[in-house]
Design a protein around this motif. Sequence first.
Motif, short mmCIF file in Angstrom:
data_model
loop_
_atom_site.label_atom_id
_atom_site.label_comp_id
_atom_site.label_asym_id
_atom_site.label_seq_id
_atom_site.Cartn_x
_atom_site.Cartn_y
_atom_site.Cartn_z
N LEU A 127 11.99 -2.62 -58.07
CA LEU A 127 10.56 -2.40 -57.82
C LEU A 127 9.93 -1.53 -58.91
N GLY A 128 10.72 -0.62 -59.49
CA GLY A 128 10.19 0.21 -60.56
C GLY A 128 10.01 -0.54 -61.86
N VAL A 129 11.04 -1.24 -62.29
CA VAL A 129 10.99 -1.96 -63.56
C VAL A 129 9.94 -3.06 -63.54
N ALA A 135 2.26 -1.67 -57.19
CA ALA A 135 1.52 -2.68 -56.45
C ALA A 135 1.54 -2.40 -54.95
N LEU A 136 2.67 -1.93 -54.45
CA LEU A 136 2.77 -1.61 -53.03
C LEU A 136 1.79 -0.50 -52.65
N VAL A 137 1.72 0.54 -53.48
CA VAL A 137 0.82 1.65 -53.19
C VAL A 137 -0.63 1.18 -53.20
N SER A 299 3.05 8.38 -61.10
CA SER A 299 3.30 6.95 -61.23
C SER A 299 4.42 6.55 -60.27
N PRO A 300 4.12 5.79 -59.20
CA PRO A 300 5.19 5.31 -58.33
C PRO A 300 6.26 4.53 -59.09
#
Length: 466
Positions: A127-129, A135-137, A299-300
């Motif tokens: 999800l990070g890369v 996008a989730l946030v 930054s998430p």
Amino acid sequence: MSLQKRPTGGEQPSMLGVLKLRVPFVHYKVEIPDVLQGAILCVVPLSITALMTSVLGIPFEIAVAFVLLNNMLYLVHSHFGDPAVAGWITAGIPLYIAFLSGYPEGDARLLALIALQLTVAVIFLGLGVFKGADALVRKMPMSLKSGILIGAGVSAVMGEFAADGRVWTMPVTILTGAVLGFFMLFSETAGPLRARYGFFRFVAQYGIAVPFLVAYVFGILIGEVDAPVIEWGFTTIPFTSMLQDYSIFGLGFPPIEYFIDAIPLALAAYIIAFGDILVMDSLFKNADGVRKDEKLVFSPRRNSIIVGIRNFLHAVFAPFISLSGPGWTGGQALVINRYMNNPRSVMDSYWGGATSLYWGMTIAIILVPVVTLFKPGLNIGMALTLLIQGYLCGYLAIEMLDRQTNLERGVAVIVGSVLAVKGAAWGLGVGLVLWFFLEKNWFADAYEATHPADRDGEDDAVADRS
């Protein structure tokens, strides 16, 4: 080396471009109050040693070494551009224990934990890369966001006040510490006292460290807490023993069925951790509104990548029963409250506080006299942390719902209730179903396409009201 200064309203200086490496005494000042507070609050990470010994059979001395390694990895966040005060995926600990208890004691449980933590690492890194965390946030419905926070907050408080919760192991001690801690951090009275009295301002900057110490000493005096037995020496990390007895290098790689078993729990752990990401996102926005002299960028995506790396390293070298999460809500509250309640002349930069907290905690864990001094008070520190987490999750969830519809508020309450009672996977599943059938207007676009005049009339009416 001189401290690099930032322009008013800008980001704190850093090096190595997008990596945003910050070095102590060069890019931030070491904050002594946060160092001392971290040293006292070493009881919080050390409290996990009880579960590591009872569930995994790891000796106390080895468990402390695991905690020391875990604390050193926290510093990766604040040194590489992520402002989070990192922590565990705390609310899921009962789920991890239940999962591991389904395996025979010994190597099987360690292999199951390795499989779980590797799976969690893949989820965070993926999800990070691929920017899934950002996008989730941004795109998750507000009802689900606030519902996750409500559930996380209620779960934290319920766990402490349950029949077998920590509060009842030493009720007078823990409740005394909780009352003092909440007063210092959140009371309407504390603000004027900080402004008026220098002594109170000095004490208040240490957050829950002073309430913990008061409660700890009081607990010893009334007999609820055992007196400490001081030992001497330094905590070391026995890499040879860790590699041979507790890692994939000695135990081998977990069987594939262990990974299959771990997938649902790993997804649930991420859902729980996502609540911490939401909390931090809100807290940093609040801080930016108060301290105009510094810009904090959360930054998430960056946070998720670092969390994935931490989980991967633990899974390979030292599997950690609480897993590695994006934030420690209680510690985050301590640093950000001190930051917002002080001018730049007192606390130059947020980064000094966030990093100094873990420098102090890590140094304290290295010192065996400190570890043994606070060992009887481990449950107090953990209870205070979870109760503060419950408070923060609650008020942030309500704040998110302030401008939402009654439908969204109702969905949030149901999501939070199901999550608290049945777990994260159930909570998110129920929330998605409710959003799909109640909140999502599947015919809105089609109606606007066939009735453009109605849409224009509504826009004119809105303009007239304005």
